[in-house]
Motif scaffolding. Structure first.
Motif, PDB file in Angstrom:
ATOM      1  N   UNK A 126       0.792  -1.258  -0.049  1.00  0.00           N
ATOM      2  CA  UNK A 126       0.023   0.143  -0.096  1.00  0.00           C
ATOM      3  C   UNK A 126       0.771   1.012  -0.055  1.00  0.00           C
ATOM      4  N   UNK A 127       2.089   1.087   0.785  1.00  0.00           N
ATOM      5  CA  UNK A 127       3.028   2.286   0.730  1.00  0.00           C
ATOM      6  C   UNK A 127       3.490   2.684  -0.551  1.00  0.00           C
ATOM      7  N   UNK A 128       3.940   1.290  -1.182  1.00  0.00           N
ATOM      8  CA  UNK A 128       4.424   1.664  -2.797  1.00  0.00           C
ATOM      9  C   UNK A 128       3.394   2.260  -3.616  1.00  0.00           C
ATOM     10  N   UNK A 129       2.276   1.761  -3.425  1.00  0.00           N
ATOM     11  CA  UNK A 129       1.243   2.228  -4.403  1.00  0.00           C
ATOM     12  C   UNK A 129       0.981   3.794  -4.102  1.00  0.00           C
ATOM     13  N   UNK A 130       0.862   4.020  -2.877  1.00  0.00           N
ATOM     14  CA  UNK A 130       0.810   5.578  -2.404  1.00  0.00           C
ATOM     15  C   UNK A 130       1.997   6.264  -3.271  1.00  0.00           C
ATOM     16  N   UNK A 131       2.938   5.927  -3.071  1.00  0.00           N
ATOM     17  CA  UNK A 131       4.237   6.731  -3.657  1.00  0.00           C
ATOM     18  C   UNK A 131       4.141   6.717  -5.347  1.00  0.00           C
ATOM     19  N   UNK A 132       3.702   5.713  -5.870  1.00  0.00           N
ATOM     20  CA  UNK A 132       3.351   5.838  -7.326  1.00  0.00           C
ATOM     21  C   UNK A 132       2.328   6.727  -7.655  1.00  0.00           C
ATOM     22  N   UNK A 133       1.477   6.775  -6.887  1.00  0.00           N
ATOM     23  CA  UNK A 133       0.156   7.765  -6.999  1.00  0.00           C
ATOM     24  C   UNK A 133       0.509   9.316  -7.098  1.00  0.00           C
ATOM     25  N   UNK A 134       1.515   9.475  -6.235  1.00  0.00           N
ATOM     26  CA  UNK A 134       2.144  10.691  -5.979  1.00  0.00           C
ATOM     27  C   UNK A 134       3.098  11.239  -7.159  1.00  0.00           C
ATOM     28  N   UNK A 135       3.224  10.368  -8.054  1.00  0.00           N
ATOM     29  CA  UNK A 135       4.239  10.846  -9.254  1.00  0.00           C
ATOM     30  C   UNK A 135       3.639  11.717 -10.013  1.00  0.00           C
ATOM     31  N   UNK A 136       4.477  12.699 -10.762  1.00  0.00           N
ATOM     32  CA  UNK A 136       3.898  13.381 -11.756  1.00  0.00           C
ATOM     33  C   UNK A 136       3.697  12.934 -13.288  1.00  0.00           C
ATOM     34  N   UNK A 137       2.890  13.428 -13.750  1.00  0.00           N
ATOM     35  CA  UNK A 137       2.700  12.919 -15.340  1.00  0.00           C
ATOM     36  C   UNK A 137       4.117  12.768 -15.972  1.00  0.00           C
ATOM     37  N   UNK A 138       4.938  13.958 -15.961  1.00  0.00           N
ATOM     38  CA  UNK A 138       6.222  13.691 -16.537  1.00  0.00           C
ATOM     39  C   UNK A 138       7.150  12.647 -15.824  1.00  0.00           C
ATOM     40  N   UNK A 139       7.118  12.222 -14.731  1.00  0.00           N
ATOM     41  CA  UNK A 139       7.887  11.128 -14.210  1.00  0.00           C
ATOM     42  C   UNK A 139       7.369   9.593 -14.612  1.00  0.00           C
ATOM     43  N   UNK A 140       5.980   9.651 -14.917  1.00  0.00           N
ATOM     44  CA  UNK A 140       5.335   8.449 -15.328  1.00  0.00           C
ATOM     45  C   UNK A 140       5.642   8.303 -16.913  1.00  0.00           C
ATOM     46  N   UNK A 141       5.717   9.265 -17.714  1.00  0.00           N
ATOM     47  CA  UNK A 141       5.961   9.322 -18.885  1.00  0.00           C
ATOM     48  C   UNK A 141       7.665   8.943 -19.163  1.00  0.00           C
ATOM     49  N   UNK A 142       8.542   9.284 -18.157  1.00  0.00           N
ATOM     50  CA  UNK A 142      10.061   9.040 -18.268  1.00  0.00           C
ATOM     51  C   UNK A 142      10.056   7.537 -17.768  1.00  0.00           C
ATOM     52  N   UNK A 143       9.312   7.097 -16.826  1.00  0.00           N
ATOM     53  CA  UNK A 143       9.280   5.462 -16.617  1.00  0.00           C
ATOM     54  C   UNK A 143       8.883   4.639 -17.696  1.00  0.00           C
ATOM     55  N   UNK A 144       7.895   5.074 -18.042  1.00  0.00           N
ATOM     56  CA  UNK A 144       7.207   4.355 -19.533  1.00  0.00           C
ATOM     57  C   UNK A 144       8.453   4.358 -20.631  1.00  0.00           C
ATOM     58  N   UNK A 145       9.010   5.462 -20.964  1.00  0.00           N
ATOM     59  CA  UNK A 145       9.975   5.557 -21.985  1.00  0.00           C
ATOM     60  C   UNK A 145      11.310   4.771 -21.577  1.00  0.00           C
TER      61      UNK A 145
END
Length: 84
Positions: free
Chosen positions: A55-74
């Motif tokens: 749950x704590x890991x999920x909370x951390x992922x939900x706090x990521x910005x859209x740019x951080x998510x795009x960078x991870x996907x790339x």
């Protein structure tokens, strides 16, 4: 420890009770043993700790910005392509 003999229909109907018990169960069909069920006691406290950590890991992922998510996907796509 002696296994309790139960028919397959009774076993299916009472599965939740058999999972919570401590005794092994010999499952029968037409009077012949077809298998054994041996319940395993789990450490529910360890499960709760693992669930809390997830749950704590999920909370951390939900706090990521859209740019951080795009960078991870790339990065993921690049690493996946390199692995092939």
């Amino acid at each position: 420890m002696t296994a309790t003999k139960v028919g397959i229909r009774e076993f299916r109907a009472g599965l939740a009770d058999f999972v919570d018990s401590d005794a092994p169960v010999a499952v029968t069909r037409h009077g012949q043993t077809v298998g054994y069920f041996i319940p395993v006691k789990q450490d529910r406290a360890a499960d709760a700790v693992a669930l809390r950590a997830a749950g704590e890991k999920l909370d951390a992922l939900l706090e990521l910005t859209e740019g951080e998510v795009e960078e991870m996907v790339t990065d993921f796509k690049r690493l996946r392509k390199a692995k092939r």
